[in-house]
Design a protein around this motif. Structure first.
Motif, PDB file in Angstrom:
ATOM      1  N   GLU A 140      32.244 -43.035-150.267  1.00  0.00           N
ATOM      2  CA  GLU A 140      33.003 -44.192-149.777  1.00  0.00           C
ATOM      3  C   GLU A 140      32.626 -44.528-148.329  1.00  0.00           C
ATOM      4  O   GLU A 140      31.951 -43.741-147.657  1.00  0.00           O
ATOM      5  CB  GLU A 140      34.508 -43.926-149.910  1.00  0.00           C
ATOM      6  N   GLY A 141      33.069 -45.686-147.875  1.00  0.00           N
ATOM      7  CA  GLY A 141      32.796 -46.132-146.515  1.00  0.00           C
ATOM      8  C   GLY A 141      33.273 -45.079-145.510  1.00  0.00           C
ATOM      9  O   GLY A 141      34.365 -44.538-145.657  1.00  0.00           O
ATOM     10  N   GLY A 142      32.454 -44.807-144.512  1.00  0.00           N
ATOM     11  CA  GLY A 142      32.837 -43.857-143.474  1.00  0.00           C
ATOM     12  C   GLY A 142      32.628 -42.402-143.858  1.00  0.00           C
ATOM     13  O   GLY A 142      32.996 -41.498-143.097  1.00  0.00           O
ATOM     14  N   SER A 143      32.019 -42.155-145.010  1.00  0.00           N
ATOM     15  CA  SER A 143      31.831 -40.753-145.419  1.00  0.00           C
ATOM     16  C   SER A 143      30.701 -40.088-144.629  1.00  0.00           C
ATOM     17  O   SER A 143      30.679 -38.860-144.504  1.00  0.00           O
ATOM     18  CB  SER A 143      31.584 -40.649-146.927  1.00  0.00           C
ATOM     19  N   GLY A 144      29.760 -40.878-144.122  1.00  0.00           N
ATOM     20  CA  GLY A 144      28.697 -40.275-143.310  1.00  0.00           C
ATOM     21  C   GLY A 144      27.296 -40.494-143.838  1.00  0.00           C
ATOM     22  O   GLY A 144      26.344 -39.875-143.358  1.00  0.00           O
ATOM     23  N   LYS A 145      27.139 -41.401-144.791  1.00  0.00           N
ATOM     24  CA  LYS A 145      25.817 -41.653-145.388  1.00  0.00           C
ATOM     25  C   LYS A 145      24.814 -42.120-144.325  1.00  0.00           C
ATOM     26  O   LYS A 145      23.696 -41.618-144.250  1.00  0.00           O
ATOM     27  CB  LYS A 145      25.928 -42.710-146.502  1.00  0.00           C
ATOM     28  N   THR A 146      25.249 -43.082-143.524  1.00  0.00           N
ATOM     29  CA  THR A 146      24.339 -43.617-142.501  1.00  0.00           C
ATOM     30  C   THR A 146      24.000 -42.559-141.460  1.00  0.00           C
ATOM     31  O   THR A 146      22.855 -42.457-141.007  1.00  0.00           O
ATOM     32  CB  THR A 146      24.964 -44.861-141.844  1.00  0.00           C
ATOM     33  N   LEU A 147      24.986 -41.753-141.088  1.00  0.00           N
ATOM     34  CA  LEU A 147      24.708 -40.690-140.115  1.00  0.00           C
ATOM     35  C   LEU A 147      23.640 -39.744-140.632  1.00  0.00           C
ATOM     36  O   LEU A 147      22.760 -39.321-139.880  1.00  0.00           O
ATOM     37  CB  LEU A 147      25.998 -39.903-139.828  1.00  0.00           C
ATOM     38  N   GLU A 155      22.787 -52.831-142.935  1.00  0.00           N
ATOM     39  CA  GLU A 155      24.164 -52.774-142.427  1.00  0.00           C
ATOM     40  C   GLU A 155      24.289 -53.121-140.951  1.00  0.00           C
ATOM     41  O   GLU A 155      25.401 -53.196-140.438  1.00  0.00           O
ATOM     42  CB  GLU A 155      24.731 -51.364-142.628  1.00  0.00           C
ATOM     43  N   ARG A 193      24.607 -45.474-131.606  1.00  0.00           N
ATOM     44  CA  ARG A 193      24.731 -44.278-132.464  1.00  0.00           C
ATOM     45  C   ARG A 193      23.427 -43.502-132.498  1.00  0.00           C
ATOM     46  O   ARG A 193      23.402 -42.288-132.433  1.00  0.00           O
ATOM     47  CB  ARG A 193      25.072 -44.699-133.902  1.00  0.00           C
ATOM     48  N   ARG A 200      34.992 -37.597-148.156  1.00  0.00           N
ATOM     49  CA  ARG A 200      35.755 -37.537-146.893  1.00  0.00           C
ATOM     50  C   ARG A 200      36.836 -36.489-147.044  1.00  0.00           C
ATOM     51  O   ARG A 200      37.588 -36.484-148.017  1.00  0.00           O
ATOM     52  CB  ARG A 200      36.438 -38.883-146.630  1.00  0.00           C
ATOM     53  N   ARG A 209      33.653 -33.406-143.626  1.00  0.00           N
ATOM     54  CA  ARG A 209      33.042 -34.055-144.789  1.00  0.00           C
ATOM     55  C   ARG A 209      32.468 -32.981-145.699  1.00  0.00           C
ATOM     56  O   ARG A 209      32.117 -31.888-145.251  1.00  0.00           O
ATOM     57  CB  ARG A 209      31.902 -34.999-144.360  1.00  0.00           C
ATOM     58  N   ILE A 260      31.704 -34.357-138.498  1.00  0.00           N
ATOM     59  CA  ILE A 260      31.145 -35.470-137.724  1.00  0.00           C
ATOM     60  C   ILE A 260      31.488 -35.228-136.255  1.00  0.00           C
ATOM     61  O   ILE A 260      32.645 -34.980-135.923  1.00  0.00           O
ATOM     62  CB  ILE A 260      31.706 -36.809-138.206  1.00  0.00           C
ATOM     63  N   SER A 271      30.296 -36.275-131.918  1.00  0.00           N
ATOM     64  CA  SER A 271      29.863 -37.434-131.132  1.00  0.00           C
ATOM     65  C   SER A 271      28.348 -37.617-131.190  1.00  0.00           C
ATOM     66  O   SER A 271      27.827 -38.686-130.904  1.00  0.00           O
ATOM     67  CB  SER A 271      30.314 -37.285-129.681  1.00  0.00           C
TER      68      SER A 271
HETATM   69  P1  GTP Z   1      29.523 -47.202-145.079  1.00  0.00           P
HETATM   70  O1  GTP Z   1      28.169 -47.658-144.591  1.00  0.00           O
HETATM   71  O2  GTP Z   1      30.611 -48.073-144.581  1.00  0.00           O
HETATM   72  O3  GTP Z   1      29.568 -47.027-146.575  1.00  0.00           O
HETATM   73  O4  GTP Z   1      29.854 -45.755-144.415  1.00  0.00           O
HETATM   74  P2  GTP Z   1      28.911 -44.493-144.193  1.00  0.00           P
HETATM   75  O5  GTP Z   1      29.128 -43.529-145.297  1.00  0.00           O
HETATM   76  O6  GTP Z   1      27.512 -44.910-143.928  1.00  0.00           O
HETATM   77  O7  GTP Z   1      29.532 -43.815-142.895  1.00  0.00           O
HETATM   78  P3  GTP Z   1      28.913 -43.733-141.445  1.00  0.00           P
HETATM   79  O8  GTP Z   1      27.815 -42.723-141.447  1.00  0.00           O
HETATM   80  O9  GTP Z   1      28.614 -45.084-140.925  1.00  0.00           O
HETATM   81  O10 GTP Z   1      30.143 -43.196-140.600  1.00  0.00           O
HETATM   82  C1  GTP Z   1      30.621 -41.870-140.728  1.00  0.00           C
HETATM   83  C2  GTP Z   1      31.653 -41.631-139.674  1.00  0.00           C
HETATM   84  O11 GTP Z   1      31.020 -41.718-138.405  1.00  0.00           O
HETATM   85  C3  GTP Z   1      32.805 -42.638-139.637  1.00  0.00           C
HETATM   86  O12 GTP Z   1      33.897 -42.202-140.388  1.00  0.00           O
HETATM   87  C4  GTP Z   1      33.186 -42.631-138.182  1.00  0.00           C
HETATM   88  O13 GTP Z   1      34.139 -41.610-137.963  1.00  0.00           O
HETATM   89  C5  GTP Z   1      31.942 -42.204-137.464  1.00  0.00           C
HETATM   90  N1  GTP Z   1      31.324 -43.323-136.753  1.00  0.00           N
HETATM   91  C6  GTP Z   1      31.030 -44.549-137.214  1.00  0.00           C
HETATM   92  N2  GTP Z   1      30.479 -45.311-136.243  1.00  0.00           N
HETATM   93  C7  GTP Z   1      30.383 -44.518-135.160  1.00  0.00           C
HETATM   94  C8  GTP Z   1      29.891 -44.712-133.817  1.00  0.00           C
HETATM   95  O14 GTP Z   1      29.392 -45.763-133.439  1.00  0.00           O
HETATM   96  N3  GTP Z   1      29.973 -43.637-132.977  1.00  0.00           N
HETATM   97  C9  GTP Z   1      30.486 -42.451-133.376  1.00  0.00           C
HETATM   98  N4  GTP Z   1      30.532 -41.435-132.531  1.00  0.00           N
HETATM   99  N5  GTP Z   1      30.978 -42.251-134.599  1.00  0.00           N
HETATM  100  C10 GTP Z   1      30.930 -43.263-135.481  1.00  0.00           C
END
Ligand code: GTP
Ligand code: MG
Length: 224
Positions: A32-39, A61, A67, A193, A199, A218, A220
């Motif tokens: 789901e959104g915010g799970s950390g895929k992009t990270l 995106e 970041r 999440r 995570r 997750i 900083s």
């Molecule tokens: P979607 O693309 O929305 O499906 O989400 P995702 O699974 O790619 O999650 P993403 O990796 O973007 O974010 C994971 C977590 O990183 C989020 O829940 C935030 O807590 C955190 N996060 C998102 N943006 C930032 C940022 O700019 N800086 C920091 N430090 N944390 C961030």
């Protein structure tokens, strides 16, 4: 070489994957959104770039340079020098970007070490329940097929992310794109999440490893 691994630099994820991403297949991250895929994508790309390898990064995106800077920890210039970033604004542009990345990857002189597609299904999702749904499915299918052929032919790891939908019958979150996407990916990780910054990555499919899970946090500067 077939069977080689490409470390992402995220300890628990690499351990789960038996050392890293497989170099001759597609790895799918869904959650789901915010799970950390992009990270995970950014961290894997950063690790490769700091190892002086080129990375084709297709971002639908709007990736945040802040970041990336946090993840690069003082070495952002070195990372940006090795990142070939494409930012498609439609599924058609995404298809072109995938084609260009695959062409670069097949050219052995280029030294491409990783292709990232984040997210594979952002624009595809917009076609669902519309007149262009069939076209969307076909475009996504062709992109993944080209990525599979490139990964196998050039032994280059491909990491792609997928969004989820809620199956009302089972209540489960499921990846978009149906069975074709699940067959195209040789490795599938679901990212869950947990409370706060915690995570969990669950390995659901792998050619040589059984189902397993690992937790991470997750922070900083990315994931630890
Ligand atoms: P979607 O693309 O929305 O499906 O989400 P995702 O699974 O790619 O999650 P993403 O990796 O973007 O974010 C994971 C977590 O990183 C989020 O829940 C935030 O807590 C955190 N996060 C998102 N943006 C930032 C940022 O700019 N800086 C920091 N430090 N944390 C961030
Ligand atoms: Mg994302």
């Amino acid at each position: 070489m077939p069977g080689d691994r490409c470390p992402t630099g995220i300890g628990p994820v690499d351990q789960l994957l038996g050392g890293g991403l497989e170099t001759d297949g597609l790895t799918e991250l869904y959650g789901e959104g915010g799970s950390g895929k992009t990270l995970i994508c950014l961290q894997a790309a950063t690790r490769l770039a700091l190892d002086d390898r080129w990375v084709c990064y297709i971002d639908t995106e709007g990736v945040s340079v802040d970041r990336l800077e946090a993840i690069a920890q003082g070495r952002i210039d070195q990372v940006l020098q090795r990142l070939l970033l494409a930012t498609p604004k439609s599924l058609e542009e995404q298809t072109k970007a995938v084609g260009a990345a695959c062409a670069l990857a097949r050219d052995t002189k280029r030294g491409i070490g990783l292709i990232v597609l984040d997210s594979a299904t952002f624009y595809y999702r917009l076609t669902l329940s519309s007149d262009s749904e069939d076209d969307g499915r076909l475009a996504l299918g062709r992109e993944l097929a080209e990525l599979v052929a490139t990964a196998i032919g050039s032994h280059i790891p491909v990491l792609f992310t997928n969004q989820v939908w809620r199956n009302q019958r089972t209540g489960d979150l499921e990846p978009l794109g149906g069975s074709f996407v699940n067959h195209a990916a040789k490795t599938i990780l679901r990212i869950d999440r947990l409370p706060g910054a915690r995570r969990r990555a669950v390995l659901l499919k792998h050619r040589s490893l059984g189902e397993a899970a690992a937790e991470f946090q997750i922070t900083s500067t990315g994931l630890s």
